[in-house]
Design a protein around this motif. Structure first.
Motif: not given
Lengths: 113, 116
Positions: B9-23
Motif C-alpha cells: 500500500s505504501r513503499v519508500i525506495c531510494k533513487s536507482g532502485t526498482s519497485v514492484k507493485i502487485e495487483c
C-alpha cells in the motif's frame, strides 16, 4: 489522454444542501461513469449511465447525460459531511470499443457540518 | 465480491532502485487489468492496459522500459518501476475488468510510491 473536463474544480457547501458537478467529454462513448475518491484512497464506483440513457438515479445520486452536448452532471441531494471527497467522471468505449476508462479532472467537494 | 487488492500500500525506495507493485483480483478472473498514475490533487492518468498472457499496451508518453508490466495469470498483474527517480513518486492504482463484461471495472486501493 484526459478527455473529461469537470466543473467546478472545487465546491464547498453546507450539510443538507445539494451539490451539482458537471463533466464534459470530447469523443463518442458507450457509457459514462462517476467515481468517488476519498483522500489518498482508491476509487469507489458510484453509477454508470449508458449512451442511450438520459437520466439515472441511485439513492441520493442523480446523473444526467446529454450526448448531443457531450456532457453529464452528477447531483448529490441532501449532502452529508461524509460526502466530502473528490468526484471523477470517466468515459468508456466509443469507436475503439475498449474497456479503458478516460477520467475527467475531478471535482473536490467539501461538505461542512 | 469483485475485490481487487494491491501490494504494497505504501513503499519508500531510494533513487536507482526498482519497485514492484502487485495487483490481484481476489474473487474473479480478470483478463484485462489497467494501471493508472495519479499525482496529488490530480486526476487518474491511464498508463497501460494489461492483458493476460500478452504484452501490455502503453499509452502515449509512457515509457515501457521504465514501467514494466506483467500479467502472468488471470488474477495477477505487476507493475515494476525500474531505476526509480523522485519524479516517479506518485499514487499508482490498478483496476481489473471482469471477463466478458468490459464496462465493469474494479479498482484497487492504490500504492503510494515515494522515491528519495
Amino acid at each position: 489522454s484526459q478527455q473529461g473536463e469537470e466543473d467546478p474544480q472545487a465546491l464547498s457547501i453546507q450539510e443538507g444542501e445539494n451539490a451539482t458537478m458537471n463533466c464534459s467529454y470530447k469523443t463518442s462513448i458507450n457509457n459514462l461513469q462517476w467515481y468517488r475518491q476519498n483522500s489518498g484512497r482508491g476509487l469507489v464506483h458510484l453509477i454508470l449511465i449508458r449512451s442511450n440513457e438520459r437520466e439515472k438515479h441511485s439513492g441520493r445520486l442523480r446523473v444526467t447525460l446529454d450526448t448531443s452536448k457531450k456532457s453529464s452532471s452528477l447531483l448529490i441531494t441532501a449532502s452529508r459531511a461524509a460526502d466530502t471527497a473528490s468526484y471523477f467522471c470517466a468515459t468508456q468505449g466509443g469507436s475503439s470499443n475498449t474497456g479503458k476508462l478516460i477520467f475527467g479532472q475531478g471535482t473536490t467537494l467539501q461538505v461542512k457540518p | 465480491g469483485a475485490v481487487v487488492s494491491q501490494h504494497p500500500s505504501r513503499v519508500i525506495c531510494k533513487s536507482g532502485t526498482s519497485v514492484k507493485i502487485e495487483c490481484r483480483s481476489l474473487d474473479f478472473q480478470a483478463t484485462t487489468m489497467f494501471w493508472y498514475r495519479q499525482f496529488p490533487k490530480k486526476s487518474l492518468m491511464l498508463m497501460a492496459t494489461s492483458n493476460e498472457g500478452s504484452k501490455a499496451t502503453y499509452e502515449q508518453g509512457v515509457e515501457k522500459d521504465k514501467f514494466l508490466i506483467n500479467h502472468a495469470s488471470l488474477t495477477l498483474s505487476t507493475l515494476t518501476v525500474t531505476s526509480a527517480h523522485p519524479e516517479d513518486s506518485s499514487f499508482y492504482i490498478c483496476s481489473a475488468e471482469t471477463s466478458g463484461r468490459s464496462y465493469e471495472q474494479y479498482f484497487g486501493p492504490g500504492t503510494r510510491l515515494t522515491v528519495t
